[in-house]
Motif scaffolding. Sequence first.
Motif, mmCIF file in Angstrom:
data_model
loop_
_atom_site.group_PDB
_atom_site.id
_atom_site.type_symbol
_atom_site.label_atom_id
_atom_site.label_comp_id
_atom_site.label_asym_id
_atom_site.label_seq_id
_atom_site.Cartn_x
_atom_site.Cartn_y
_atom_site.Cartn_z
ATOM 1 N N LEU A 28 36.664 37.021 47.563
ATOM 2 C CA LEU A 28 35.893 37.804 46.582
ATOM 3 C C LEU A 28 34.776 38.606 47.254
ATOM 4 C CD1 LEU A 28 35.623 35.037 43.810
ATOM 5 C CD2 LEU A 28 37.196 36.975 43.850
ATOM 6 N N GLY A 31 31.672 33.795 47.802
ATOM 7 C CA GLY A 31 32.999 33.748 48.438
ATOM 8 C C GLY A 31 33.229 32.383 49.072
ATOM 9 N N GLY A 59 40.985 38.985 46.671
ATOM 10 C CA GLY A 59 40.084 39.662 45.736
ATOM 11 C C GLY A 59 40.171 38.987 44.371
ATOM 12 N N PHE A 60 39.663 39.659 43.341
ATOM 13 C CA PHE A 60 39.637 39.051 42.005
ATOM 14 C C PHE A 60 41.033 38.650 41.532
ATOM 15 C CE2 PHE A 60 35.463 40.842 41.972
ATOM 16 C CZ PHE A 60 34.746 39.987 41.152
ATOM 17 N N GLN A 91 30.066 41.134 37.687
ATOM 18 C CA GLN A 91 31.477 40.777 37.825
ATOM 19 C C GLN A 91 31.607 39.265 37.772
ATOM 20 O OE1 GLN A 91 32.054 43.130 41.466
ATOM 21 N NE2 GLN A 91 33.846 43.984 40.488
ATOM 22 N N ALA A 129 34.532 35.890 37.856
ATOM 23 C CA ALA A 129 35.913 35.464 38.105
ATOM 24 C C ALA A 129 36.073 34.017 37.663
ATOM 25 C CB ALA A 129 36.252 35.597 39.590
ATOM 26 N N THR A 145 33.726 29.712 46.443
ATOM 27 C CA THR A 145 35.090 29.790 45.883
ATOM 28 C C THR A 145 36.086 29.131 46.834
ATOM 29 O OG1 THR A 145 34.482 31.855 44.823
ATOM 30 C CG2 THR A 145 36.836 31.406 45.010
ATOM 31 N N GLU A 197 42.028 34.637 41.117
ATOM 32 C CA GLU A 197 42.271 34.125 39.762
ATOM 33 C C GLU A 197 43.740 33.702 39.608
ATOM 34 O OE1 GLU A 197 38.852 36.045 36.991
ATOM 35 O OE2 GLU A 197 40.631 37.260 37.206
#
Length: 470
Positions: A213, A221, A172-173, A354, A356, A224, A177
């Motif tokens: 994400l 997602g 997740g976030f 949102q 990130a 990322t 991160e």
Amino acid sequence: MKRRQTILILGGGFAGVEVARELEKLLSPDEAILQLVSRGNFVLFTPMLHEIAASDLDISTIANPIRKMIRRTEFIVADVENIDTDNKSVKVVHGFERRSHSLTYDHLVLALGSVPNFHGMAGLQERALTMKSLEDAILLRNRMIAHLEEADPTYSEASRNGLLTIVVAGGGFAGVETVAGIHDFMQSAIRSYSNLQPLHIRVVLVHAGAHLLPELGEQLGSYTEKKLRERGIEVLTQRRLKSITDEGVTLDDGMFIRTSFVVWAAGNSPSPVVAGLPFANRGGRIDTNLMLQVELKEGVWALGDCASIPDGNGGFHPPTAQHALRQARTAARNIVASIRGGALNPYSFRTIGQLAAIGRRTGVGQLFGRRFSGFIAWWMWRTIYLSKLPGLEKRLRVVLDWTLDLVFAKDTVQYTSFRPFSQSTPSSPFHDPEQPPHDAEMDRPTPIGFGLGGSTIWKAEPIEDTPKSL
Ligand SMILES: Cc1cc2nc3c(=O)[nH]c(=O)nc-3n(C[C@H](O)[C@H](O)[C@H](O)COP(=O)(O)OP(=O)(O)OC[C@H]3O[C@@H](n4cnc5c(N)ncnc54)[C@H](O)[C@@H]3O)c2cc1C
């Protein structure tokens, strides 16, 4: 003439402090006494927490002292231990001697946030680091440096792989991160270690879902995941940690990863004080109505991460700072309305978006229904969160740190000038016999956290002429 009401707010995070600030604006001192209780004396700006761990920002830049944010609310640094809604009282424990006090209220605001959820996995809480508090980020940064120091000498060659393998659980976030920050920090810091090469570092992200994400959708997602893989981060999706030992972690498909460095970012649960209340729901949260009232509990309100707040469409609002702040304003206005006899209003807000930061000046995000990725999303992340960070001074410090970070390599100084109490100070050769005997108890440093392997970290003793920035 109405009696002055006591409004007791529990939790000094995004939600609790904003309730206090809003009530200060809306109510006169003749109408209400405002009290706020929290464990720490600052509000932590969690969206930038990974930047502390990655050494992009100095440790205090994202922590705002609560006393600077409020004007007339009485602020008490204490642990909330017990909440008794039948007798409208709250037991708090505070001070060096852990004294207990009872606080009574007319209105109670529950805003105690959440804690990491270890899902009952044996040994996980003791071994894994988490990413929830400022201490967590400092420990993570220190731990990375400690592992580099440990792995560098030639005699550490045999144990190098395990030392420089870092497993982050949770895609997740917070997990994404964090893993990106860890990778950036390790790759930059390793240049200072003559016996180590970037290829010695192994960073693994374990995620239970099919896409990272999940809140941002499959496309972002996958983007990322691609970006993280390109940098050499191993991304293992649809896999979970099954067990953890001192030697490493085993995943649910049987894969064993040798490591002593695990970061757990795979879920939160409400504060145990809240979860232990007889009226908490099965997930440990407090159900409220649309007005943020706890039904059948007169004068009790709940918001933020510790509450389940209906969104009016059959679902619940997500536990984010974005919502916590706005819920706080609604709760404050409804408390005022209930004191003055006005109409209460429902909480309604749709997530704006949102974002990130996924390392190396790359980001992903969704804003007003539009998707962004790459440098532009990273730039938006920085610009938007900088504007949200409370306090001009803190914003300036962050801008300064970011600017310096563009030019200089990562700082690898370990913040560990800590001295455990058991290592007593050698007595001075110039001891004055006229002086009363040295009282070691009084000089005892204050513990501020727990170090590697669970050892207590002690607050550094003040040293004269130490520069302020230390
Ligand atoms: C790494 C990370 C990144 C995040 N990024 C984002 C983001 O980008 N955008 C976003 O909108 N949200 C983000 N969030 C979520 C956001 O931080 C939370 O939703 C928000 O903090 C919730 O606010 P709160 O006031 O309910 O709880 P908190 O902010 O957690 O505050 C709870 C307060 O209660 C205190 N407390 C708890 N128990 C006790 C006790 N027993 N006694 C006394 N005090 C106690 C705590 O010390 C704390 O001060 C992130 C969270 C994390 C961990």
